[in-house]
Design a protein around this motif. Structure first.
Motif, PDB file in Angstrom:
ATOM      1  N   THR A 165      38.863   3.298  15.231  1.00  0.00           N
ATOM      2  CA  THR A 165      38.133   4.166  15.616  1.00  0.00           C
ATOM      3  C   THR A 165      37.000   4.857  14.481  1.00  0.00           C
ATOM      4  N   ALA A 166      37.053   4.196  13.543  1.00  0.00           N
ATOM      5  CA  ALA A 166      36.125   4.653  12.471  1.00  0.00           C
ATOM      6  C   ALA A 166      34.965   3.564  12.342  1.00  0.00           C
ATOM      7  N   ARG A 167      33.824   3.941  11.870  1.00  0.00           N
ATOM      8  CA  ARG A 167      32.602   3.374  11.842  1.00  0.00           C
ATOM      9  C   ARG A 167      31.987   3.542  10.685  1.00  0.00           C
ATOM     10  N   GLU A 178      21.708   7.512   8.244  1.00  0.00           N
ATOM     11  CA  GLU A 178      22.234   8.205   9.463  1.00  0.00           C
ATOM     12  C   GLU A 178      23.043   9.341   9.580  1.00  0.00           C
ATOM     13  N   THR A 179      22.691  10.399  10.590  1.00  0.00           N
ATOM     14  CA  THR A 179      23.585  11.545  10.618  1.00  0.00           C
ATOM     15  C   THR A 179      24.610  11.277  11.292  1.00  0.00           C
ATOM     16  N   PRO A 180      25.835  11.790  10.961  1.00  0.00           N
ATOM     17  CA  PRO A 180      27.107  11.664  12.081  1.00  0.00           C
ATOM     18  C   PRO A 180      26.717  12.354  13.494  1.00  0.00           C
ATOM     19  N   ALA A 181      27.512  11.855  14.364  1.00  0.00           N
ATOM     20  CA  ALA A 181      27.277  12.249  15.729  1.00  0.00           C
ATOM     21  C   ALA A 181      28.339  13.661  15.619  1.00  0.00           C
ATOM     22  N   GLY A 211      30.995  16.201  16.396  1.00  0.00           N
ATOM     23  CA  GLY A 211      32.431  15.585  16.623  1.00  0.00           C
ATOM     24  C   GLY A 211      32.987  14.827  15.347  1.00  0.00           C
ATOM     25  N   GLU A 212      32.301  14.241  14.711  1.00  0.00           N
ATOM     26  CA  GLU A 212      32.574  13.263  13.716  1.00  0.00           C
ATOM     27  C   GLU A 212      32.740  13.695  12.396  1.00  0.00           C
ATOM     28  N   ALA A 213      33.612  13.551  11.582  1.00  0.00           N
ATOM     29  CA  ALA A 213      34.085  13.724  10.265  1.00  0.00           C
ATOM     30  C   ALA A 213      33.410  12.471   9.591  1.00  0.00           C
ATOM     31  N   THR A 214      32.973  12.803   8.318  1.00  0.00           N
ATOM     32  CA  THR A 214      32.655  11.667   7.343  1.00  0.00           C
ATOM     33  C   THR A 214      33.188  11.868   5.959  1.00  0.00           C
ATOM     34  N   ALA A 215      33.394  10.844   5.247  1.00  0.00           N
ATOM     35  CA  ALA A 215      33.915  10.557   3.889  1.00  0.00           C
ATOM     36  C   ALA A 215      33.096   9.399   3.201  1.00  0.00           C
ATOM     37  N   ALA A 245      32.831   7.238   9.050  1.00  0.00           N
ATOM     38  CA  ALA A 245      32.818   8.253  10.276  1.00  0.00           C
ATOM     39  C   ALA A 245      33.827   7.873  11.070  1.00  0.00           C
ATOM     40  N   TRP A 246      34.646   9.117  11.625  1.00  0.00           N
ATOM     41  CA  TRP A 246      35.245   8.843  12.844  1.00  0.00           C
ATOM     42  C   TRP A 246      35.358  10.108  13.408  1.00  0.00           C
ATOM     43  N   ARG A 247      35.829  10.202  14.788  1.00  0.00           N
ATOM     44  CA  ARG A 247      35.987  11.376  15.636  1.00  0.00           C
ATOM     45  C   ARG A 247      37.242  12.016  15.367  1.00  0.00           C
ATOM     46  N   VAL A 248      36.855  13.331  15.151  1.00  0.00           N
ATOM     47  CA  VAL A 248      38.025  14.138  14.645  1.00  0.00           C
ATOM     48  C   VAL A 248      39.144  14.241  15.776  1.00  0.00           C
ATOM     49  N   ASP A 249      38.714  14.188  17.176  1.00  0.00           N
ATOM     50  CA  ASP A 249      39.602  14.379  18.147  1.00  0.00           C
ATOM     51  C   ASP A 249      40.630  13.102  18.514  1.00  0.00           C
TER      52      ASP A 249
END
Ligand code: ATP
Length: 383
Positions: free
Chosen positions: A296-298, A304-307, A309-313, A360-364
């Motif tokens: 679920t992570a990319r 690139e800016t995260p979409a 609903g995405e969190a990043t690290a 990045a991954w979707r928080v939900d």
């Protein structure tokens, strides 16, 4: 109860349910001062392929042996079709157990190995012949019927043992790590075969395994055990998407855990600052883990800016592992312990070791769990 993908908690007080063949109620088993089963309650449905899954020593074999009558429970009830089994001898129970060792008679032909239990029941010759022939056809061993066990492959021996167990038409078949002796490839094939056979004979199978992939491949539902307790009973899909706690989340599939302190809808981490979390039904606060499945992570491109609903690290690529269909990229996130693994479909775009990376991954899609007390003590007060 119906099989759904909704989260399911384990209620020690059993609901009355139609279609249960086995009902285990508050079973406790002590061996001296070792508590092997600690208040176990389970219901297993008629015709179900049910797996008892957990690490070594969690109590799964003990539970299987208690159902089979090879161990007496210290307290609690085990019912089969509504009748209490506790106190009855193994041969008095309408269950059959297939042992890891197969326990075939080396001097008997395959056909006689399978017929042995029926002869002991003094069935007529015609009945024995038709039942043995029918079972050997089902497991595709007709051509090997005259061979001795040492003239068979491991997979064929396993099928003889299985035939011998199902030919007696038990109400429930108990299988203790039935594929443990097979090599990896054959094991994979036999998992599919066992599932097909169980479907065909429509018998209830209860299997013990420590291999989560094996349980997920074969079972309709799985009970995950640890330290003698049932942590969750659910379908493979439910376990994967809605694990009840950190242990189940770590045991089923691959999971990345980011430690921190959860407050409201954020987790405060040491190296990555505050990351957003989706609170589960039971709110978590205090020491916890953010849990992200690798698929679920990319990885984000340079600009690139995260979409939404995405969190990043951010972190540094430690390396990549090519496993054929995918590449696993390991990224050591800033300030976080274990590498964060994400899966990519191709090898040729995996970043080199040492490169800086943003994931990045979707928080939900990410989960959050309380951190077990034992790990809080080890980790100290930080993340
Ligand atoms: P494995 O996958 O290693 O077989 P398991 O989950 O099947 O493990 P059990 O064999 O059920 O675990 O054992 C549960 C606990 O009970 C363990 O701590 C084990 O050492 C203990 N135990 C099991 N059988 C006995 C026995 N006969 N006497 C004493 N202790 C036992």
């Amino acid at each position: 109860m119906s099989v759904t993908d909704e989260p399911q908690t384990v209620d020690p007080v059993l609901d009355a349910a139609d279609g249960d063949v086995i009902r285990i109620e508050r079973v406790v088993k002590w061996f001296g001062d070792v508590c092997a089963l600690n208040d176990v309650s389970l219901q297993i449905r008629d015709g179900e392929f049910f797996a008892l899954l957990g690490p070594s020593g969690c109590g799964k074999t003990t539970l299987l042996r208690c159902i089979g009558g090879f161990e007496e429970v210290t307290s609690g009830r085990i019912e089969l079709d509504g009748a209490d089994l506790v106190g009855s001898r193994p041969y008095e129970r309408p269950v059959n157990m297939m042992f890891q060792s197969y326990a075939l008679f080396p001097h008997l032909r395959v056909w006689d190995n399978v017929a042995y239990g029926l002869k002991a029941e003094r069935l007529s010759k015609d009945e024995i012949r038709s039942r043995v022939d029918e079972v050997l056809a089902k497991v595709d061993l007709v051509a090997q019927a005259d061979r001795r066990p040492h003239q068979l492959s491991g997979g064929q021996r396993q099928r003889v043992a299985l035939s011998r167990a199902i030919v007696k038409r038990p109400r429930v078949l108990l299988l203790d790590e039935p594929l443990a002796a097979l090599d990896r490839k054959l094991r994979g094939e036999m998992q599919i075969e066992l599932k097909r056979l169980q479907n065909e004979v429509g018998m209830t199978f209860i299997i013990v395994t420590h291999d989560q992939e094996e349980a997920m491949t074969m079972a309709d539902r799985i009970a995950v055990l640890d330290h003698g307790r049932v942590l969750q009973v659910a379908t493979p899909r439910e376990l994967y998407h809605h694990p009840v706690d950190h242990f189940v989340a770590a045991f089923i599939g691959k999971m990345n855990f980011i430690p921190g302190d959860v407050a409201g809808d954020a987790i405060a981490t040491t190296g990555l600052g505050s990351l957003p979390v989706r609170q589960p039904t039971v709110p978590v606060s205090g020491p916890g883990y953010l849990a992200v499945r690798p698929e679920t992570a990319r990885m984000l491109g340079d600009d690139e800016t995260p979409a939404t609903g995405e969190a990043t690290a951010t972190g540094t690529v430690e390396g990549s592992v090519f496993v054929g269909s995918q590449t696993h990229v390991h990224v050591v996130l800033d300030g976080a312990g274990d590498p964060f693994v994400l899966t990519r479909p191709r090898i040729d775009d995996a970043p080199p070791a040492g490169a800086r990376a943003r994931v990045a991954w979707r928080v939900d899609e990410a989960l959050v769990f309380p951190r077990p007390q034992s790990e809080v003590a080890v980790a100290g007060d930080g993340a």
